[in-house]
Design a protein around this motif. Structure first.
Motif, short mmCIF file in Angstrom:
data_model
loop_
_atom_site.label_atom_id
_atom_site.label_comp_id
_atom_site.label_asym_id
_atom_site.label_seq_id
_atom_site.Cartn_x
_atom_site.Cartn_y
_atom_site.Cartn_z
N ALA A 551 0.82 -1.22 0.00
CA ALA A 551 0.00 0.00 0.00
C ALA A 551 0.85 1.26 0.00
CB ALA A 551 -0.94 0.00 1.21
N ASN A 552 2.05 1.20 0.60
CA ASN A 552 2.94 2.36 0.65
C ASN A 552 3.47 2.76 -0.72
OD1 ASN A 552 4.09 0.88 3.62
ND2 ASN A 552 2.98 2.82 3.58
N LEU A 553 3.38 1.86 -1.67
CA LEU A 553 3.92 2.13 -3.00
C LEU A 553 2.99 2.99 -3.84
CD1 LEU A 553 5.21 -1.47 -3.86
CD2 LEU A 553 6.49 0.43 -2.83
N TYR A 554 1.77 3.19 -3.36
CA TYR A 554 0.76 3.90 -4.14
C TYR A 554 0.37 5.21 -3.47
CZ TYR A 554 0.51 -0.42 -6.76
OH TYR A 554 0.84 -1.49 -7.54
N MET A 555 -0.11 6.14 -4.28
CA MET A 555 -0.49 7.46 -3.80
C MET A 555 -1.82 7.41 -3.07
SD MET A 555 1.84 9.74 -4.76
CE MET A 555 1.11 11.34 -5.08
N PRO A 556 -2.05 8.36 -2.15
CA PRO A 556 -3.38 8.46 -1.54
C PRO A 556 -4.40 9.05 -2.50
CG PRO A 556 -1.96 10.24 -0.77
CD PRO A 556 -1.10 9.34 -1.61
N ILE A 557 -5.67 8.80 -2.23
CA ILE A 557 -6.75 9.41 -3.00
C ILE A 557 -6.93 10.85 -2.53
CG2 ILE A 557 -9.16 9.24 -3.70
CD1 ILE A 557 -7.44 6.86 -4.55
N ASN A 558 -7.05 11.76 -3.48
CA ASN A 558 -7.22 13.17 -3.14
C ASN A 558 -8.48 13.39 -2.30
OD1 ASN A 558 -8.34 16.05 -3.88
ND2 ASN A 558 -6.14 16.11 -4.27
N LYS A 559 -8.38 14.27 -1.34
CA LYS A 559 -9.51 14.50 -0.41
C LYS A 559 -10.74 15.04 -1.13
CE LYS A 559 -8.83 19.26 1.17
NZ LYS A 559 -8.80 20.14 2.35
N ASN A 560 -10.55 15.80 -2.22
CA ASN A 560 -11.70 16.31 -2.97
C ASN A 560 -12.47 15.19 -3.65
OD1 ASN A 560 -11.22 19.04 -2.36
ND2 ASN A 560 -9.73 19.21 -4.01
N GLU A 561 -11.75 14.17 -4.12
CA GLU A 561 -12.41 13.02 -4.73
C GLU A 561 -13.20 12.25 -3.68
OE1 GLU A 561 -12.48 12.75 -7.83
OE2 GLU A 561 -10.83 14.05 -8.43
N LEU A 562 -12.64 12.11 -2.50
CA LEU A 562 -13.35 11.41 -1.41
C LEU A 562 -14.61 12.17 -1.01
CD1 LEU A 562 -10.24 10.51 0.80
CD2 LEU A 562 -11.62 8.89 -0.51
N ALA A 563 -14.55 13.51 -1.12
CA ALA A 563 -15.68 14.33 -0.70
C ALA A 563 -16.86 14.21 -1.67
CB ALA A 563 -15.26 15.79 -0.58
N ASN A 566 -18.67 9.18 -2.25
CA ASN A 566 -18.61 8.47 -0.97
C ASN A 566 -18.39 6.98 -1.12
OD1 ASN A 566 -21.13 7.61 -1.82
ND2 ASN A 566 -22.26 8.99 -0.45
N ASN A 567 -18.29 6.49 -2.35
CA ASN A 567 -17.96 5.09 -2.57
C ASN A 567 -16.46 4.83 -2.63
OD1 ASN A 567 -20.46 3.74 -2.64
ND2 ASN A 567 -20.86 4.48 -4.71
N LEU A 568 -15.67 5.90 -2.66
CA LEU A 568 -14.22 5.74 -2.68
C LEU A 568 -13.70 5.40 -1.29
CD1 LEU A 568 -13.05 8.72 -4.95
CD2 LEU A 568 -13.41 6.33 -5.60
N VAL A 569 -12.71 4.54 -1.24
CA VAL A 569 -12.08 4.14 0.02
C VAL A 569 -10.61 4.53 -0.05
CG1 VAL A 569 -11.54 2.24 1.57
CG2 VAL A 569 -13.69 2.23 0.28
N GLN A 570 -10.15 5.24 0.97
CA GLN A 570 -8.77 5.70 1.01
C GLN A 570 -7.80 4.53 1.13
OE1 GLN A 570 -6.38 7.56 0.05
NE2 GLN A 570 -6.97 9.43 1.19
N ASN A 571 -6.67 4.65 0.46
CA ASN A 571 -5.55 3.72 0.62
C ASN A 571 -5.26 3.57 2.12
OD1 ASN A 571 -2.89 2.68 0.89
ND2 ASN A 571 -2.29 3.51 -1.09
N PRO A 572 -5.22 2.34 2.65
CA PRO A 572 -5.04 2.15 4.10
C PRO A 572 -3.74 2.72 4.63
CG PRO A 572 -4.82 0.07 2.93
CD PRO A 572 -5.38 1.05 1.96
N ALA A 573 -2.74 2.91 3.77
CA ALA A 573 -1.48 3.50 4.22
C ALA A 573 -1.64 4.95 4.63
CB ALA A 573 -0.43 3.38 3.12
N TYR A 574 -2.76 5.58 4.21
CA TYR A 574 -2.96 7.00 4.48
C TYR A 574 -4.24 7.27 5.26
CZ TYR A 574 0.45 6.92 0.72
OH TYR A 574 1.55 6.65 -0.05
N GLN A 575 -4.88 6.25 5.76
CA GLN A 575 -6.11 6.45 6.53
C GLN A 575 -5.79 7.00 7.91
OE1 GLN A 575 -8.11 2.68 6.49
NE2 GLN A 575 -8.96 2.97 4.43
#
Length: 575
Positions: A551-563, A566-575
């Motif tokens: 999971a650390n190898l991948y970027m986090p999902i941008n907070k605007n996309e999460l906003a 609501n079906n998007l789930v953040q990469n657990p490395a950045y939760q």
């Protein structure tokens, strides 16, 4: 296909402007439709209308943000680059680079935006949905024109998704066109394996009707998604999937598509060239100028390049490697890491008899061989080669404005090294102790590395000739090292390291499950990969600890996309 003439160099008649939150795969905040409403049925009346939207699909990738992303995602996250101390400390992009450099990006990081890629995907989907009806209205828009457009859009969309899954892993996927802000497209993420399989199927569908790679004999042969470009993307995808799944048939598919390109390019130049090699590589003294120099764009070694000119300046590339803000800037946002500028046993460039006999060493960065903390990137900046092999100081011959430098997506030596990488895996599949002297596939892989390295040194004999005795595991590293020398600063290195990691990781990445579905951050990463990825740091141990799991190898999902979705789930490395 005369309607393509000069269209890419013109300002498109129509523009679809998407808000920050817009993707073709999320609930959309706002859409600003252009006056002539390209999303309306009334717009789609003739082949020129289709051509305009096809052009805009390509042009979405030319924006400064996307170009900065391609460099940050593919090169900066690796061992190649560091951030420049000359940039104002409070600059938002610099702050984001500092986060990336420490392998601690937040969901507000500038480089977490995927808007440009999804905007391109949406253009592709619009063409695929709307263009068929134009054939019934305009007799000049024949099935041949449509199939050529369809092939380009399938391939361009597949390339965008390929960047997304290699950068974010779990992303939303849709083949539906976004036409109105009233549409609900609150789509959840798909597993990368599912998306990759779909993209490969799309490319196989695009392949038969792809434009010939010698159809125009001008920039369009490199600027459009031609048959060679489709094959290159297929080879890249098969190599990636083979690395994840450890599937010998995918390695074989990679080799097969690389061979298609090599054969096609050989046929294209046969009779125009008196060089004997089937690869038709430029000699060392011409290589840089013809490939990256200001007069060398779309060279004979090119396969697919993003096209820039006086109407479409490559501002993002200029900002990253040359001048970060304006013509008075003394540096780009990023600089080359010392390991790419100082020869040594653990560095990409290894001296022979006390001297580095490799033109790339002197042509990829300025002032190499010193003791600086960072060095100005020379590739894509200098207007010509450095045939004297002397350390050169940074030149200021180019300006911030009108930085019409193409960005290379695929070129021939990249394909050759993809083939070598796959051959090594095929050769070592049954017995990793075999050497090039005893295994045909390893021998062919070594010969490819030898050809590329010999060209770069300008000598008849490869200085790494002793490596003929390397076994398959060591040959894997040799190919990786040659890719580092040949393709540095071209947005490739981080993805090369990820493939290397997947080939050697001990656990199951469950690539056909999202991280949310599998309920964890994935297996531990390979130790050798972590050493390579962090060798640019003075203190590597803390950085290696931040690359602990997949999971650390991948970027986090941008907070605007999460906003907005609501079906998007953040990469657990950045939760």
């Amino acid at each position: 296909m005369k309607y393509y003439n000069n269209i890419y160099n013109k300002v498109a008649k129509v523009t679809l402007m998407l808000a920050v939150a817009l993707t073709s795969a999320s609930c959309v905040d706002t859409v600003i439709l252009p006056d002539d409403k390209i999303v309306d049925d009334d717009y789609w009346k003739n082949k020129e209308d289709v051509a305009n939207v096809v052009t805009n699909a390509y042009k979405t990738l030319l924006g400064a943000e996307n170009m900065r992303n391609l460099i940050a995602w593919g090169s900066f996250r690796s061992d190649e680059l560091t951030y420049s101390p000359a940039v104002t400390a409070t600059n938002k992009i610099r702050e984001s680079l500092v986060e990336l450099y420490s392998h601690q990006p937040t969901s507000e990081n500038s480089f977490t935006s995927w808007a440009a890629l999804y905007s391109c995907i949406n253009y592709c989907n619009i063409v695929l949905e709307k263009a068929p009806a134009v054939m019934e209205i305009d007799p000049n828009y024949t099935e041949g024109y449509y199939m050529a457009d369809r092939s380009q859009m399938l391939a361009l969309r597949a390339m965008c998704y390929f960047y997304l899954i290699r950068t974010f892993r779990d992303v939303p996927m849709t083949t539906e066109a976004y036409m109105s802000d009233s549409q609900e497209m609150n789509i959840p993420q798909s597993a990368p394996g599912v998306i990759l399989d779909q993209c490969i199927n799309d490319l196989l569908e695009a392949e038969p009707t792809a434009i010939s790679s010698t159809a125009y004999r001008d920039w369009r042969d490199k600027g459009y998604f031609t048959k060679n470009a489709v094959w290159a993307l297929l080879a890249d995808m098969y190599l990636w999937r083979a690395s994840v799944k450890h599937d010998i048939s995918d390695y074989q598919n990679c080799v097969a598509y690389c061979d298609k390109i090599i054969t096609a390019m050989d046929d294209a130049y046969f009779g125009r060239d008196k060089e004997e090699s089937i690869y038709h590589l430029y000699e060392a003294t011409r290589y840089y100028t013809e490939t990256y120099g200001i007069n060398g764009q779309n060279s004979r070694e090119s396969i697919f390049e993003l096209q820039f000119n006086s109407s479409n300046s490559n501002e993002g590339l200029c900002q990253m490697y040359y001048k970060w803000q304006n013509n008075s800037s003394t540096s780009g946002f990023v600089k080359a890491a010392p390991i790419y500028c100082t020869a040594g046993a653990t560095n990409p460039y290894i001296p022979s008899a006390g001297t580095v006999k490799d033109y790339r060493y002197y042509e990829n960065a300025y002032g190499v061989g010193g003791t600086d903390d960072s060095y100005h990137v020379r590739k894509f900046v200098a207007e010509g080669g450095n045939a004297t092999q002397e350390a050169a100081t940074r030149t200021e011959g180019r300006t911030y404005a009108n930085y019409n430098q193409n960005w290379i997506i695929y070129r021939l030596t990249d394909i050759m090294l993809m083939k070598a990488e796959a051959l090594v895996q095929i050769g070592g599949q049954d017995d990793p102790t075999l050497t090039p002297a005893t295994n045909y596939n390893l021998k062919k892989a070594f010969e490819i590395v030898q050809i590329i390295n010999t060209r770069a040194s300008g000598e008849e004999v490869m200085k790494y000739d002793v490596n003929k005795d390397k076994n398959a595991l060591e040959m894997d590293q040799l190919v990786l090292e040659e890719r580092a020398r040949e393709l540095c600063f071209e947005g490739k290195r981080w993805y090369d390291l990820l493939r290397y990691n997947y080939r050697h990781v001990k656990g199951d990445p469950q690539y056909y499950s999202t991280m949310a579905e599998r309920g964890n951050g994935g297996p531990a990463n390979d130790e050798d990969m972590k050493v390579l990825a962090t060798r640019k740091y003075t203190s590597a141990a803390p950085m290696m600890a931040r690359l602990l799991i997949e999971a650390n190898l991948y970027m986090p999902i941008n907070k605007n996309e999460l906003a907005v979705n609501n079906n998007l789930v953040q990469n657990p490395a950045y939760q």
